[in-house]
Design a protein around this motif. Structure first.
Motif, PDB file in Angstrom:
ATOM      1  N   PHE A 177       8.891  16.723  10.639  1.00  0.00           N
ATOM      2  CA  PHE A 177       8.867  16.775  12.109  1.00  0.00           C
ATOM      3  C   PHE A 177       9.594  18.023  12.612  1.00  0.00           C
ATOM      4  O   PHE A 177       9.134  18.694  13.550  1.00  0.00           O
ATOM      5  N   ILE A 178      10.728  18.318  11.977  1.00  0.00           N
ATOM      6  CA  ILE A 178      11.505  19.478  12.410  1.00  0.00           C
ATOM      7  C   ILE A 178      10.830  20.785  11.995  1.00  0.00           C
ATOM      8  O   ILE A 178      10.774  21.746  12.771  1.00  0.00           O
ATOM      9  N   SER A 179      10.277  20.798  10.757  1.00  0.00           N
ATOM     10  CA  SER A 179       9.715  22.059  10.252  1.00  0.00           C
ATOM     11  C   SER A 179       8.258  22.274  10.662  1.00  0.00           C
ATOM     12  O   SER A 179       7.830  23.421  10.840  1.00  0.00           O
ATOM     13  N   GLN A 180       7.484  21.148  10.775  1.00  0.00           N
ATOM     14  CA  GLN A 180       6.053  21.290  11.041  1.00  0.00           C
ATOM     15  C   GLN A 180       5.607  20.580  12.316  1.00  0.00           C
ATOM     16  O   GLN A 180       4.437  20.672  12.693  1.00  0.00           O
ATOM     17  N   HIS A 181       6.490  19.797  12.908  1.00  0.00           N
ATOM     18  CA  HIS A 181       6.199  19.054  14.136  1.00  0.00           C
ATOM     19  C   HIS A 181       5.023  18.094  13.970  1.00  0.00           C
ATOM     20  O   HIS A 181       4.152  17.974  14.836  1.00  0.00           O
ATOM     21  N   ARG A 182       5.019  17.384  12.807  1.00  0.00           N
ATOM     22  CA  ARG A 182       3.948  16.416  12.597  1.00  0.00           C
ATOM     23  C   ARG A 182       4.390  15.304  11.645  1.00  0.00           C
ATOM     24  O   ARG A 182       5.374  15.434  10.921  1.00  0.00           O
ATOM     25  N   PHE A 183       3.631  14.197  11.699  1.00  0.00           N
ATOM     26  CA  PHE A 183       3.868  13.035  10.844  1.00  0.00           C
ATOM     27  C   PHE A 183       2.864  13.092   9.700  1.00  0.00           C
ATOM     28  O   PHE A 183       1.656  13.016   9.929  1.00  0.00           O
ATOM     29  N   THR A 184       3.346  13.215   8.458  1.00  0.00           N
ATOM     30  CA  THR A 184       2.459  13.455   7.325  1.00  0.00           C
ATOM     31  C   THR A 184       2.000  12.157   6.669  1.00  0.00           C
ATOM     32  O   THR A 184       2.587  11.089   6.865  1.00  0.00           O
ATOM     33  N   ASN A 185       0.946  12.280   5.863  1.00  0.00           N
ATOM     34  CA  ASN A 185       0.438  11.126   5.121  1.00  0.00           C
ATOM     35  C   ASN A 185       1.470  10.612   4.098  1.00  0.00           C
ATOM     36  O   ASN A 185       1.533   9.413   3.825  1.00  0.00           O
ATOM     37  N   MET A 186       2.254  11.521   3.533  1.00  0.00           N
ATOM     38  CA  MET A 186       3.263  11.113   2.563  1.00  0.00           C
ATOM     39  C   MET A 186       4.316  10.218   3.215  1.00  0.00           C
ATOM     40  O   MET A 186       4.738   9.205   2.627  1.00  0.00           O
ATOM     41  N   SER A 187       4.743  10.548   4.409  1.00  0.00           N
ATOM     42  CA  SER A 187       5.693   9.704   5.118  1.00  0.00           C
ATOM     43  C   SER A 187       5.100   8.331   5.383  1.00  0.00           C
ATOM     44  O   SER A 187       5.769   7.307   5.202  1.00  0.00           O
ATOM     45  N   ALA A 188       3.841   8.284   5.794  1.00  0.00           N
ATOM     46  CA  ALA A 188       3.177   7.006   6.048  1.00  0.00           C
ATOM     47  C   ALA A 188       3.098   6.176   4.765  1.00  0.00           C
ATOM     48  O   ALA A 188       3.338   4.960   4.778  1.00  0.00           O
ATOM     49  N   LEU A 189       2.775   6.840   3.650  1.00  0.00           N
ATOM     50  CA  LEU A 189       2.671   6.129   2.372  1.00  0.00           C
ATOM     51  C   LEU A 189       4.015   5.534   1.963  1.00  0.00           C
ATOM     52  O   LEU A 189       4.085   4.386   1.495  1.00  0.00           O
ATOM     53  N   LEU A 190       5.079   6.293   2.151  1.00  0.00           N
ATOM     54  CA  LEU A 190       6.413   5.802   1.785  1.00  0.00           C
ATOM     55  C   LEU A 190       6.824   4.627   2.658  1.00  0.00           C
ATOM     56  O   LEU A 190       7.393   3.641   2.165  1.00  0.00           O
ATOM     57  N   PHE A 191       6.530   4.704   3.964  1.00  0.00           N
ATOM     58  CA  PHE A 191       6.862   3.591   4.871  1.00  0.00           C
ATOM     59  C   PHE A 191       6.066   2.331   4.513  1.00  0.00           C
ATOM     60  O   PHE A 191       6.606   1.219   4.481  1.00  0.00           O
ATOM     61  N   ILE A 192       4.784   2.496   4.242  1.00  0.00           N
ATOM     62  CA  ILE A 192       3.934   1.351   3.888  1.00  0.00           C
ATOM     63  C   ILE A 192       4.396   0.723   2.574  1.00  0.00           C
ATOM     64  O   ILE A 192       4.454  -0.509   2.443  1.00  0.00           O
ATOM     65  N   THR A 193       4.728   1.563   1.602  1.00  0.00           N
ATOM     66  CA  THR A 193       5.220   1.060   0.309  1.00  0.00           C
ATOM     67  C   THR A 193       6.503   0.261   0.498  1.00  0.00           C
ATOM     68  O   THR A 193       6.693  -0.797  -0.115  1.00  0.00           O
ATOM     69  N   SER A 194       7.374   0.756   1.354  1.00  0.00           N
ATOM     70  CA  SER A 194       8.626   0.055   1.638  1.00  0.00           C
ATOM     71  C   SER A 194       8.367  -1.332   2.208  1.00  0.00           C
ATOM     72  O   SER A 194       8.977  -2.325   1.780  1.00  0.00           O
ATOM     73  N   VAL A 195       7.445  -1.427   3.152  1.00  0.00           N
ATOM     74  CA  VAL A 195       7.135  -2.709   3.778  1.00  0.00           C
ATOM     75  C   VAL A 195       6.495  -3.664   2.761  1.00  0.00           C
ATOM     76  O   VAL A 195       6.842  -4.848   2.699  1.00  0.00           O
ATOM     77  N   LEU A 196       5.574  -3.151   1.939  1.00  0.00           N
ATOM     78  CA  LEU A 196       4.907  -3.995   0.947  1.00  0.00           C
ATOM     79  C   LEU A 196       5.895  -4.554  -0.075  1.00  0.00           C
ATOM     80  O   LEU A 196       5.833  -5.730  -0.431  1.00  0.00           O
ATOM     81  N   ILE A 197       6.816  -3.721  -0.560  1.00  0.00           N
ATOM     82  CA  ILE A 197       7.810  -4.180  -1.534  1.00  0.00           C
ATOM     83  C   ILE A 197       8.706  -5.249  -0.915  1.00  0.00           C
ATOM     84  O   ILE A 197       9.040  -6.254  -1.554  1.00  0.00           O
ATOM     85  N   PHE A 198       9.081  -5.049   0.349  1.00  0.00           N
ATOM     86  CA  PHE A 198       9.917  -6.041   1.033  1.00  0.00           C
ATOM     87  C   PHE A 198       9.191  -7.374   1.166  1.00  0.00           C
ATOM     88  O   PHE A 198       9.764  -8.438   0.921  1.00  0.00           O
ATOM     89  N   LEU A 199       7.898  -7.329   1.538  1.00  0.00           N
ATOM     90  CA  LEU A 199       7.121  -8.558   1.691  1.00  0.00           C
ATOM     91  C   LEU A 199       6.932  -9.267   0.352  1.00  0.00           C
ATOM     92  O   LEU A 199       6.988 -10.499   0.278  1.00  0.00           O
ATOM     93  N   ILE A 200       6.722  -8.490  -0.735  1.00  0.00           N
ATOM     94  CA  ILE A 200       6.620  -9.085  -2.067  1.00  0.00           C
ATOM     95  C   ILE A 200       7.933  -9.773  -2.432  1.00  0.00           C
ATOM     96  O   ILE A 200       7.948 -10.860  -3.021  1.00  0.00           O
ATOM     97  N   GLY A 201       9.051  -9.150  -2.060  1.00  0.00           N
ATOM     98  CA  GLY A 201      10.357  -9.749  -2.309  1.00  0.00           C
ATOM     99  C   GLY A 201      10.532 -11.064  -1.575  1.00  0.00           C
ATOM    100  O   GLY A 201      11.070 -12.033  -2.127  1.00  0.00           O
TER     101      GLY A 201
END
Length: 289
Positions: free
Chosen positions: A248-272
């Motif tokens: 966001f600071i360097s490119q002023h955008r939300f990348t697919n990698m950030s979305a993937l990491l957030f989604i993975t975090s939520v999925l692991i939490f729900l599996i837990g």
């Protein structure tokens, strides 16, 4: 008040004729009235003959199944309400049994003989045990002084609730300790000095050390899954948030990698969360047995 007449002593033995020759007469003197069961794990020496010669019960495996399997055989064969496990190689002293029994009489469900620094153990094994103790303490949220000690006394009925969890190898103390803690039973530790064993050790440091770690995580996920899933989920979330701030600071955008990491975090939490509910069902089943 628990006495020796309420006690079954289980000694898993594989090629331990020298150790049994030393320990059995001491046990018969120190614990008069107790039931002594030697489980011979298909020894190639005179282990069974030594046990029978002293007039104690001897149950022999047709083939070698492992230390944990011998313990499970002893549990099934025990007829008293209290069971004590100890090694047949001379590392556990019969004169320490009264102290373990006295602490059990204080109202604990299991008392473990915790080896002190004076015990005969190599530096590598002491370091490994320290790591296991700290990791297990974090998993069960209770202090674990000696996770891998095979010298312990417990209520037999409560031990039987976890027989199906015990591995056939050398990790049964790890499984039993963590299962008791996570089930809410009272566990105490009594300091002991473990002399140098008689004969050659059957434990392989690398192989069995890895198994100990796997058992810790196995029991942790079985009784407290969020202890593992939540930190992993948080690590993905923090990484995703950090990467998002950078892009966001360097490119002023939300990348697919950030979305993937957030989604993975939520999925692991729900599996837990799901695993936590499943573990509660497992706990309920063990309580009803």
């Amino acid at each position: 008040m628990i006495s020796y007449s309420d006690l079954s002593i289980v000694l898993p033995a594989k090629n331990e004729e020298a150790g049994l020759s030393l320990i059995l007469p001491l046990l018969m003197t120190e614990c008069s009235g107790a039931e002594i069961i030697v489980v011979d794990d298909a020894s190639t020496d005179n282990t069974a003959g030594i046990a029978l010669g002293y007039g104690v019960r001897c149950v022999s495996h047709k083939y070698s199944k492992g230390n944990g399997a011998a313990i499970k055989t002893g549990i099934r064969e025990a007829t008293r309400k209290i069971v004590l496990f100890m090694d047949a190689d001379g590392q556990h002293r019969p004169e320490d049994i009264p102290r373990l029994l006295a602490k059990l009489n204080d109202g604990f469900d299991m008392v473990v003989g915790a080896r002190t620094r004076k015990s005969q153990a190599g530096a590598h094994r002491a370091m490994a045990n320290g790591l296991y103790n700290r990791l297990a303490s974090w998993m069960v949220e209770q202090r674990v002084d000696d996770l891998t000690s095979g010298f312990r006394i417990a209520n037999l009925a409560k031990v039987k609730r976890f027989v199906y969890l015990l591995p056939n190898g050398f990790s049964y103390p790890t499984t039993l300790t963590m299962s008791f803690f996570r089930a809410g039973y009272s566990v105490a530790y009594e300091p002991i000095i473990a002399p140098e064993r008689i004969g050659k050790s059957h434990i392989k440091i690398l192989r069995d050390g890895t198994r100990f770690l796997l058992i810790i995580f196995k029991i942790g996920t079985l009784y407290s899954p969020l202890k593992l899933f939540l930190p992993i989920s948080l690590s993905f979330f923090v990484t995703g948030f950090g990467y998002y701030m950078y892009t966001f600071i360097s490119q002023h955008r939300f990348t697919n990698m950030s979305a993937l990491l957030f989604i993975t975090s939520v999925l692991i939490f729900l599996i837990g969360l799901i695993s936590e509910q499943i573990s509660m069902l497992n706990y309920k089943e063990s309580e009803s047995e």
